[in-house]
Design a protein around this motif. Structure first.
Motif, short mmCIF file in Angstrom:
data_model
loop_
_atom_site.label_atom_id
_atom_site.label_comp_id
_atom_site.label_asym_id
_atom_site.label_seq_id
_atom_site.Cartn_x
_atom_site.Cartn_y
_atom_site.Cartn_z
N TYR A 88 0.75 -1.33 0.25
CA TYR A 88 -0.24 -0.28 0.19
C TYR A 88 1.04 0.82 0.23
O TYR A 88 2.16 1.11 0.64
CB TYR A 88 -0.60 0.14 0.84
N PRO B 35 1.73 7.53 3.13
CA PRO B 35 3.85 8.73 3.69
C PRO B 35 3.63 7.58 5.12
O PRO B 35 5.16 7.77 5.38
CB PRO B 35 2.65 10.12 4.26
N GLY C 143 -4.82 4.29 -2.45
CA GLY C 143 -6.15 4.93 -1.96
C GLY C 143 -5.55 6.26 -2.61
O GLY C 143 -5.16 6.82 -3.50
N HIS C 144 -6.93 6.77 -2.84
CA HIS C 144 -7.43 7.93 -3.38
C HIS C 144 -8.14 9.12 -2.08
O HIS C 144 -8.43 8.53 -1.36
CB HIS C 144 -8.02 8.06 -4.94
N TYR C 145 -7.90 10.60 -1.87
CA TYR C 145 -8.80 11.42 -1.12
C TYR C 145 -7.71 10.87 0.29
O TYR C 145 -6.63 10.89 0.04
CB TYR C 145 -10.49 10.67 -1.55
N GLU C 146 -8.55 10.48 0.99
CA GLU C 146 -8.18 10.01 2.61
C GLU C 146 -7.67 9.48 2.73
O GLU C 146 -7.15 9.21 3.86
CB GLU C 146 -9.55 10.76 3.38
N GLY C 147 -8.15 8.32 1.59
CA GLY C 147 -6.96 6.96 2.39
C GLY C 147 -7.36 5.62 2.09
O GLY C 147 -9.15 5.21 0.91
N ILE D 188 4.79 1.58 1.47
CA ILE D 188 6.37 2.47 0.81
C ILE D 188 5.08 3.59 0.54
O ILE D 188 4.19 3.74 0.61
CB ILE D 188 6.04 1.44 0.08
N SER D 189 6.18 4.83 1.35
CA SER D 189 6.01 6.53 0.93
C SER D 189 6.95 5.75 -0.44
O SER D 189 8.45 5.81 -0.44
CB SER D 189 6.49 6.42 2.05
N ILE D 190 6.54 7.42 -0.93
CA ILE D 190 7.91 7.78 -1.96
C ILE D 190 8.96 9.07 -1.12
O ILE D 190 9.55 10.29 -2.02
CB ILE D 190 7.49 7.99 -3.44
N VAL E 178 2.87 15.51 0.59
CA VAL E 178 1.61 15.04 0.76
C VAL E 178 1.22 15.10 -1.18
O VAL E 178 1.17 16.19 -1.74
CB VAL E 178 0.43 15.78 0.94
N LEU E 179 0.36 13.63 -1.43
CA LEU E 179 -0.11 13.90 -2.88
C LEU E 179 -1.33 13.48 -2.94
O LEU E 179 -1.97 13.48 -1.68
CB LEU E 179 0.35 12.84 -4.20
N GLY F 30 -3.17 11.16 -4.27
CA GLY F 30 -3.75 9.56 -4.30
C GLY F 30 -2.35 8.84 -4.63
O GLY F 30 -1.10 9.19 -4.68
N GLY F 31 -2.41 7.55 -4.70
CA GLY F 31 -1.01 6.18 -4.44
C GLY F 31 -0.62 6.23 -6.04
O GLY F 31 0.10 5.50 -6.06
N1 4HQ Z 1 -0.32 9.53 -0.41
N2 4HQ Z 1 4.12 8.11 -0.91
C1 4HQ Z 1 -3.05 10.31 -0.32
C2 4HQ Z 1 0.95 10.15 -0.96
C3 4HQ Z 1 1.71 9.44 -0.55
C4 4HQ Z 1 3.26 8.95 -0.73
C5 4HQ Z 1 -0.98 8.03 -1.21
C6 4HQ Z 1 -1.20 10.54 -0.53
C7 4HQ Z 1 -2.03 8.18 -0.47
C8 4HQ Z 1 -4.30 8.28 0.32
N3 4HQ Z 1 1.68 7.60 -0.98
N4 4HQ Z 1 -3.02 8.65 -0.61
N5 4HQ Z 1 3.82 10.69 -0.20
O1 4HQ Z 1 0.95 11.21 -0.38
O2 4HQ Z 1 2.47 7.05 -1.68
#
Ligand code: 4HQ
Length: 246
Positions: free
Chosen positions: A83, A86, A110-114, A127-129, A133-134, A136-137
């Motif tokens: 998944y 962040p 996930g999109h919007y709130e998760g 995993i986070s990149i 804050v983006l 969506g994933g």
């Molecule tokens: N999001 N690294 C919120 C991210 C993100 C990131 C993905 C935004 C999940 C729900 N994901 N959604 N940085 O910012 O992976």
């Protein structure tokens, strides 16, 4: 390798995966990228895959029953479910290498709130990149896919793969030049047109070390040095003249 991407927006992936090296990897059947619309696993008339959060608040939450049904349908004995969030472990090349060894990766966006917290029962890794804050994933899933696919054997040409072997080892890239030989009075470093392959190799390694030392010293601290690298670092640190010329 098989990569399944679970998303409400599969069309976002068409252009980035439809060109260049990732396209070629799919054509060569080195990787199967399977875009899966989570809506396809909704059972209601409106095919609703997300819903309002219990307790109120803004945004929508991916429904756990739909995510769990989708993952059960796609699962294989050797798969890993990741998944993008962040809250996850921050992606680096060591993690990319680990994932490239997996035969079957399922990426959940996930999109919007998760996502509904109960989706955690089917998730193996988060995993986070990076720490921002983006929306969506999806873009993180593209980043992970791109970084992983280029490490699948046969995806890079032999030249590219060789560069990966010699310099994919925790250093920044050396400076590159192409024609013409003089631009606005700026010349190409003479060693690169000397025809001395050994001197070129040594100069490039020195410039990689110097660049890494100046721009990303944190990367050097995570790394060990062979005898030639120690010698080059000593030259960089203690010799007075002509550092850019090597
Ligand atoms: N999001 N690294 C919120 C991210 C993100 C990131 C993905 C935004 C999940 C729900 N994901 N959604 N940085 O910012 O992976």
């Amino acid at each position: 390798m098989r990569i399944d991407i679970l998303t409400l927006f599969p069309e976002m992936f068409e252009s980035p995966f439809g060109s260049s090296i990732i396209k070629r990897a799919q054509e060569k059947k080195l990787v199967k990228i399977n875009l899966v619309n989570l809506r396809d696993f909704a059972l209601d008339r409106h095919r609703q895959a997300d819903d309002y959060p219990y307790g109120g608040g803004a945004g929508m939450v991916l429904k756990a029953d739909i995510v769990i049904r989708a993952i059960q349908a796609l699962r294989s004995p050797e798969c890993k479910v990741v998944y993008l969030t962040p809250q996850g472990k921050v992606l680096n090349q060591a993690l990319v290498k680990k994932m490239a060894a997996w035969a079957h990766l399922i990426l959940l966006c996930g999109h919007y709130e998760g996502i509904d917290e109960r989706c955690q029962t089917v998730i193996d890794e988060e995993i986070s990149i990076g720490d921002y804050v983006l929306t969506g994933g999806e873009i993180p899933a593209m980043v992970v896919t791109d970084a992983v696919v280029r490490l699948v054997p046969g995806v890079l040409g032999s030249d590219e793969a060789h560069t990966e072997e010699s310099f994919g080892s925790g250093l920044l890239e050396y400076p590159q030049y192409t024609r013409p030989r003089v631009v606005s009075g700026l010349e190409v470093p003479p060693v690169l047109v000397s025809g001395d392959h050994q001197a070129v190799r040594r100069w490039r390694k020195k410039m990689s070390l110097k660049r890494t030392l100046l721009k990303r010293p944190d990367l050097l601290l995570q790394r060990e040095f062979d005898p030639e690298e120690r010698e080059l670092l000593e030259e960089i640190l203690f010799s007075r003249e002509g550092q850019d010329e090597g």
